[in-house]
Structure formats: C-alpha cells, structure tokens
Scaffold this active site. Structure first.
Site, mmCIF file in Angstrom:
data_model
loop_
_atom_site.group_PDB
_atom_site.id
_atom_site.type_symbol
_atom_site.label_atom_id
_atom_site.label_comp_id
_atom_site.label_asym_id
_atom_site.label_seq_id
_atom_site.Cartn_x
_atom_site.Cartn_y
_atom_site.Cartn_z
ATOM 1 C CB SER A 281 -0.948 0.010 1.204
ATOM 2 O OG SER A 281 -2.035 -0.853 0.973
ATOM 3 C CB SER B 113 -4.221 1.740 3.943
ATOM 4 O OG SER B 113 -3.438 1.320 2.859
ATOM 5 C CE LYS C 2 -4.551 1.872 -0.675
ATOM 6 N NZ LYS C 2 -3.915 0.620 -0.234
#
Length: 378
Positions: free
Chosen positions: A57, A117, A60
């Site tokens: 993640s 997230s 991101k």
C-alpha cells in the site's frame, strides 16, 4: 545432496530481509532502505536502494500525489462528491467498506486512503480523476518517469499484489518527497491519528503508528502483503528539516517501525539545513546609459544547504558581482554569482540578478541629462 542444500541456503538468504548498521549510522532490518532530506533530495543513508520489490500500500503515495496535484491545480475540490462504482466497492484488503452507488466527498476519500489505506477509496478516486483505474495507472507511470523513478512499474493504484508491480526504496523516497514538498496540504490527512467517516458511524485509525509515537512525524504511508512484507515511507520534521525514511520488506510491523524511527533519529541527530546568505548587503550596480543610475542586485533563489551538524560553522559564501552594466537592464538579468562552500567545498552557485528593469536613455534623455549637468556645474 550437499550441492542442493547449499543452493537452497543461498536462495533463502537472498529473500530474507537484510540487517544493516552503518558505522555510526542507523540500525535497519529490511531488504532495502533509504533516508532522504526533503529540500535537497540528498540521500543520508541507503541500503540496497534500487532493489525492485513489491511496495504493497505504499503505492498509494502516488495515488495521493496525483489527487493532490488535481486539488492544487483547481481541477478537483475537496468538496466534490464521488459516486462509488461496483468495481471500487469490490476491492478487497484494507478498505472502508464502500457500497456501490454510495456518494462520498473527495475530502473523506482522502482520509480513507491516507489514514485507513482504503483500497476501495483509492480506486474510487482513481476512477473519478481518470475515468478508470487503468487510465489512472497510466498517469501514475507517467509521473514516475517524470520524477526519475527508474525502478518503478505500477499496475494498480492500491498496491494489491499484481505481476510486475514493483518499485524501490529510492523511488518511494522520490515520490514521497514530491508529495510532501509540493503539496504540504497532505499533512492535513497524513497526520490524523483517529477520525471518522459517515457522520461518525465509521471509525478510522491510522495504520502509521509513528504519527502518535514519534515526535515530529508528518506521515506518510504504510503497506503490507505476504509477498511484500512490511513496508513504509515515514516522514518527520524537526527544527525546519523534514526527512523521509523508506523501508521495504521488513519481517514485522514493529521491526519496520523501529527501522524507520532509527533512520529518522539518525538524520536529525547528525544533519541540519542552514540558510546560506551574503555576509553583507549587496551593493548597487552602476547602470551606464540608463534612466536610473544604478540597479539593486538580489539573489535569484534562496540557498538552503544540508550539512552535518559539525560543519555548521564551516558554511561560507563568496560574492562575484559586476561593477557596472549597460542599459537596458531586464528584471532578472544576471549580474553575478554567490558561491556557497562548506569546509572549502563548493556546494552551490546561485545567480545574482537585477531586482528591477532599467530602460536605456533616449537621445532626448541624454541631452536633457547633459543640460542638467551643465547648469548644476554653474
């Protein structure tokens, strides 16, 4: 049989996270790591910085970067609303459980991405900005090229496992730097410890525990999958200097957090950023045949120099300035240079330019000036 055991041991060593400690440097337990200073982009510590690994993640950060670019350019507003598609709602992994057809503001979606997230929130933003996630991913890869992220290939906007979705600790530091330097408003989201969505009905807790437990933490993003291990880009600011600690493929979240904290603490303990300025005011430069007799020189840019704390007293500046310049003079025209040295080594050369424009005298102006001088002489 011994050959097979040796080969197996070699492979296992290759996939285990490394454990490194520079001489007097931070202790890091990860496969790859980079510590970078924000303003200069200088790397203060590195370990396998260009090893291509899955970022989970931490991907991101690029999703947030493109969203903040759209916000700061006026293409998007935090008050805009986004209708969630079936595809966005179907995202697994970390999520805020968006429903197909649900409407949520850009502001709340940013919170969902930066704090929780949310994979579903990431895809919802991507589709809103580019029409589809695949089109958004094209923008992500184009931005990566623009930033010099040569180790990176994005396949999605979430970091969910996908063949070929790879980056490096150095590239993570590059995109983190771009986000926090060019779009400081992101701190409004990345420094949230706890918050809510849906009018208080859904609780958010930051996946980045450093936000609460590390002094000066400004963000930024954590990540985990079985394949990627525990990853992080951690940012923190103290005494006007902001650092970025990128950690990839640690074995546990605690090890990841301690590695990031160790790098940040090492950076703050040993480095600082100082303003380099002329030792005295810049004198006016004489203008020949100009409507003004002189022009005031100014520095074309400020100079912030990263130095080891032991070298703060070794920062010197030297000025080279022309004695005169012939009109016309344009605003911003180069008149000289300021050289910044640290312990005798040149670190930066900054142009000195004209602070204003000075037109050239006309024939009539020259004649008028001569008459004035003649009568004043009497």
């Amino acid at each position: 049989m011994k050959k097979y055991l040796a080969a197996a041991l070699c492979v296992s060593l290759c996939i285990l996270p490394a454990h490194a400690e520079a001489v007097g440097g931070p202790e890091v337990a990860a496969a790859s790591a980079v510590l970078m200073e924000k303003e200069t982009g200088k790397v203060l510590f590195e370990m396998n910085p260009h090893q291509r690994l899955e970022p989970a993640s931490v991907t991101k950060i690029m999703t947030l970067l493109l969203t903040m670019e759209a916000l700061d350019s006026g293409v998007l507003s935090v008050d805009d609303t986004v209708q969630v598609s079936a595809r966005a709602a179907s995202m697994g992994g970390s999520q805020v459980y968006l429903k197909e057809g649900e409407v949520m503001s850009v502001h709340d979606l940013l919170k969902a991405v930066a704090v929780a997230s949310g994979n579903d929130a990431s895809v919802a933003l991507a589709e809103h900005l580019a029409g589809s996630e695949s089109a958004f991913v094209e923008k992500m890869n184009a931005k990566a090229v623009e930033l010099g992220m040569s180790d990176t290939t994005f396949c999605n906007c979430t970091g969910l496992p996908a063949p070929g979705h790879l980056t490096s600790a150095y590239d993570i530091a590059l995109m983190s730097r771009e986000l926090i330097w060019k779009h400081p408003r992101i701190r409004e989201y990345t420094t949230i410890w706890m918050d809510t969505l849906r009018d208080g009905a859904f609780q958010l807790a930051n996946t980045n525990k450093l936000v609460r437990f590390y002094d000066g933490c400004t963000g930024l993003k954590t990540g985990f999958t079985d394949a990627a291990g525990y990853c992080m880009s951690a940012t923190a600011e103290r005494d006007g200097m902001e650092l970025i600690a990128a950690v990839m493929k640690s074995q546990t979240s605690d090890i990841r957090n301690e590695s990031a904290k160790g790098m940040l603490t090492y950076g703050f303990a040993n480095y600082t950023v100082v303003d380099a300025k002329p030792t005295q005011a810049l004198p006016p430069v004489k203008v020949l045949l100009g409507e003004c007799e002189s022009v005031q020189p100014v520095l074309a840019a400020t100079s912030r120099v990263l130095v080891e704390k032991s070298q703060v007293g070794a920062v010197e500046t030297a000025i080279a300035l022309c004695a005169d310049v012939e009109a016309p003079v344009e605003q911003g025209q180069k008149l000289g240079e300021m050289t910044v040295k640290v312990a005798g080594e040149t670190r930066e050369v900054i142009d000195i330019v004209s602070g204003q424009a000075v037109p050239r005298l006309t024939v009539g102006g020259i004649f008028k000036g001569m008459l004035e001088e003649f009568f004043l002489a009497k």
